[in-house]
Enzyme design. Sequence first.
Site, short mmCIF file in Angstrom:
data_model
loop_
_atom_site.label_atom_id
_atom_site.label_comp_id
_atom_site.label_asym_id
_atom_site.label_seq_id
_atom_site.Cartn_x
_atom_site.Cartn_y
_atom_site.Cartn_z
N THR B 184 12.29 50.42 -20.95
CA THR B 184 11.99 49.77 -19.68
C THR B 184 13.31 49.46 -18.98
OG1 THR B 184 12.10 47.60 -20.71
CG2 THR B 184 9.94 48.67 -20.63
N GLU B 329 5.33 51.16 -19.70
CA GLU B 329 4.39 50.78 -20.75
C GLU B 329 3.03 51.47 -20.60
OE1 GLU B 329 6.36 48.76 -19.14
OE2 GLU B 329 7.17 47.17 -20.41
N LYS B 437 4.55 29.46 -6.14
CA LYS B 437 3.45 28.53 -6.38
C LYS B 437 3.67 27.26 -5.58
CE LYS B 437 2.23 30.50 -10.82
NZ LYS B 437 2.02 30.35 -12.26
N TRP B 442 -1.04 30.18 -4.75
CA TRP B 442 -0.08 31.27 -4.82
C TRP B 442 0.23 31.87 -3.44
CZ3 TRP B 442 -2.07 34.69 -9.50
CH2 TRP B 442 -1.94 33.94 -10.68
#
Lengths: 550, 550
Positions: B184, B329, B437, B442
């Site tokens: 990654t 992934e 937040k 959100w």
Amino acid sequence: MIGQMMQQPLLVSSLLRHAERHHGGQEIVSRRVEGDIHRYTFRDLADRSRRLAQALERLGIEPGTRVATLAWNGYRHLELYYAASGSGAVLHTVNPRLHPDQMAWIIADAADDVLFFDLTFLPLVRELGPRLASVRHYVVMSDREHLPGDIGDVLVYEDLIAEESGSYQWPTFDEQTASSLCYTSGTTGNPKGVLYSHRSTVLHTFAVALPDSMGLSASDSVMPVVPMFHVNAWGLPYAACMVGAKVVLPGADLDGRSLYELQEAEQVTLSASVPTVWQGQLRHAQEHGVRFTTLERAVIGGAACPSSMLRELEKLHGVNVIHGWGMTETSPFGTASVPKHTHQDVTDDERFAVQAKQGRCVFGMDLKIVDDVGNELPWNGRAAGHLMARGPWVLSTYYRREEADPLIDGWFPTGDIATIDADGFMQITDRSKDVIKSGGEWISSIDLENIAMSHPGIAAAACIGVRHRKWDERPLLVVVRAPDADVTGEGLLAYFEGKVAKWWLPDDVVFVDSLPMGSTGKVLKAPLRERFQDHLMPSRTRVSATSTEH
Amino acid sequence: MIGQMMQQPLLVSSLLRHAERHHGGQEIVSRRVEGDIHRYTFRDLADRSRRLAQALERLGIEPGTRVATLAWNGYRHLELYYAASGSGAVLHTVNPRLHPDQMAWIIADAADDVLFFDLTFLPLVRELGPRLASVRHYVVMSDREHLPGDIGDVLVYEDLIAEESGSYQWPTFDEQTASSLCYTSGTTGNPKGVLYSHRSTVLHTFAVALPDSMGLSASDSVMPVVPMFHVNAWGLPYAACMVGAKVVLPGADLDGRSLYELQEAEQVTLSASVPTVWQGQLRHAQEHGVRFTTLERAVIGGAACPSSMLRELEKLHGVNVIHGWGMTETSPFGTASVPKHTHQDVTDDERFAVQAKQGRCVFGMDLKIVDDVGNELPWNGRAAGHLMARGPWVLSTYYRREEADPLIDGWFPTGDIATIDADGFMQITDRSKDVIKSGGEWISSIDLENIAMSHPGIAAAACIGVRHRKWDERPLLVVVRAPDADVTGEGLLAYFEGKVAKWWLPDDVVFVDSLPMGSTGKVLKAPLRERFQDHLMPSRTRVSATSTEH
């Protein structure tokens, strides 16, 4: 070193789960044997399949138990596809066009535990019933409202569904587990069962959906006309869930008009059936001066697609023909005649010639052609040999015939004679048992039949090899005259000249009223060979080339 | 009951075997780092891959051993894809755009045994060499003719190939065997390895090729611009073999002009890259008044595709955009934004809005969105939650980090915040770590950045959550002015009005000269958050809304 990705078995239930989650609102339209059109969504299919799985459990159907169906293409049959396999039982689709003796034999061989059947098959099931010792439960795929009075101890499908909650969870198990069972139509000997696994079914489904196979997408409206009792309708009931395509199931009415009207009404973009069924639709369109307005692709298999049909579908209706080949033992999808990059600049005629072949392998399937002693033959479009197949959705042994290994060096002998060209396009030239061996050389019975059939005076033709003193075997043409035609044997043989090598010319022509047909519409050559085996032998009074037999 | 179909493992070598047998004459075209165009066929690829597998064997590379590459997209890299994995070794593609420290760390973590590299990376390899303790062999992917004098004990690729016969037989082994390894790009912490298996790779390849994914066929000419060192070029090196598509590999020159010219010359029908690379090609086309004449489909992933790019590709160049999402992934293919049957009658604008989303799941991949405590959220296109993925080509554990299970209830937490609509189309609204937040609600940093970037005076924008006494966190916009632009903070904030809810409006705007970038071209928000964390706190002297920092 082992990879570190998630372990998820390839299961038939995963196809339905995907369709429910990601294409829940997509439509499934069925013409019911009850006469009306039924509509619902993948979400409904999933819910009712879960209820049906619960009902199977309640009936005591355990993993591995065979669940038989005698049914047309419809939503309840689709529910059985998922409920039976998804719960770990084995779906056994029985071909209702077989002779009742064969059906009874097959159901006994499979030792089916329960038999689901469409209302139309109630008389048949009553006839068969006393001979089906293994069957514990009979379920008619209908509701109380449509039942014809007293049906004895037959269970009613909608009653079973209504009693369940749908809270069922699809079990997880080994992907090698058997999912379904089909019997070969075998023109000789008893039918043999082919036992598919969840793994082979899901891999086959990927292959069917690929762009160079049927090229299925969520934009499609797919009508499998090929029956769901015939090699899983070529995989379409699974592939539609994999891609979220609209599904149109035509029920029992497979005449040209019924199919055409349903196809137009439901904006079908892809339909799949055998040449004779396509012929019915084309004839309907011609007679009524109508066009296929939504259809984009016509999948044609089960028998060779005549070149004239390819042209008519493309030129008159703007439909792209996907000519395919496969067999019960190959799940069935093996090849599709989809042109390649190399064909982008060829003429229409050249492209039609490519499309008229049985086609090239989709990934997973592999083919080779071999001579009589097993040597691989070149891919040059000329050398013809025994066609052998291999792949993760090709049979390894027949059901309950494990002792007799059908494979040769790990390849399945298809029983066909074929050529393969340099681009990998396979063309079947004969069945192994039908090829005519004249002085050690092979003559294709199919080629000779095709030429005979292209004569306007001929309605049907079969070419068989019969005994010959000098050449061991020579071709004999057995034909049925078209209505009102007056073609003679000499005239027909003259028609062959210039179309094949001289030594391929049939030695004689016999006119008959009809040809013997098997349950799947294929000409049975064995009785013809038996009847005419001595036709060319000197001991027999030679009948002239215009001989007629009844 | 076990099905009775052939047992054939899903192996990377089976893809190459299929391409060789069924598409042997298909072309592979590479622009070499040596400067010229190289052409050969799948038949050559198969032959040279077998020789390379023999060479690996001669070098003592055993099953499971890691074979590292530092290479652009080219035919030798493709040979390594097949030779390494096909022989049972593990292909480890190293990203040459990483910092040398990271490369050294990754190669040590993978314990690579051999390192293959393009000639252009010779200086880099010389620099890295002393720190690569595990590497026993270095192989330069070139021939003697192109070498710059003495190269010490570095082996030469073409010498290795020339010494072998090509009579190698691909071994058969468990499909769960590891095939390849990617790390990654992790913007924080050390990179983590993802170890793919042969099974996951082949299943992923089926998914990539499906009509509603990239829709690949033997009629295609495919140009993967996305690097082969970046999540296996999104699976295209495998998918091209599965379907027999022509392959065009662009080498090291990824500027707009080079790509455009190669694309036109090789009649590319499908190309795949990140938005910034597409932008280069579009700019080239605009500046030179040229059109994409052969391209049919543009696969765009790696970052969100701007709506303007969708329109420009379709309206100006007649190219259909396939907007996709995935991550290292997930192999990486997860979703594609291909419209459904339900979208057939929508307006262009509505369709573009659908295509601008990250898309819907291909079969095999499943997604869900959950709240902070793991409850699944509805698919209504509004509820945003943590995006979780599951499927046979999704990671289960990280390489050599088996002790730390990254999964939650069997699902992989992607680290993204997303919505999913009723048709199953997923849209990423933020990274979990970037979402702001404010008072428990959100705010999407990506939405605010997109609006800022659509202002003509803004060249780059990052929106971060910074500490706030009352609301815990509030949005701060950090932007780079476009050249010669004179937009002010007040002007920019006024531009937001009516575009988002009032409480989403950023509390302040900071102008900077540039934003910190990671190795894959993504803005690094962590240093921004660190730098500006107290920007809105009263203890700090408040800078006006037109503050500029250097």
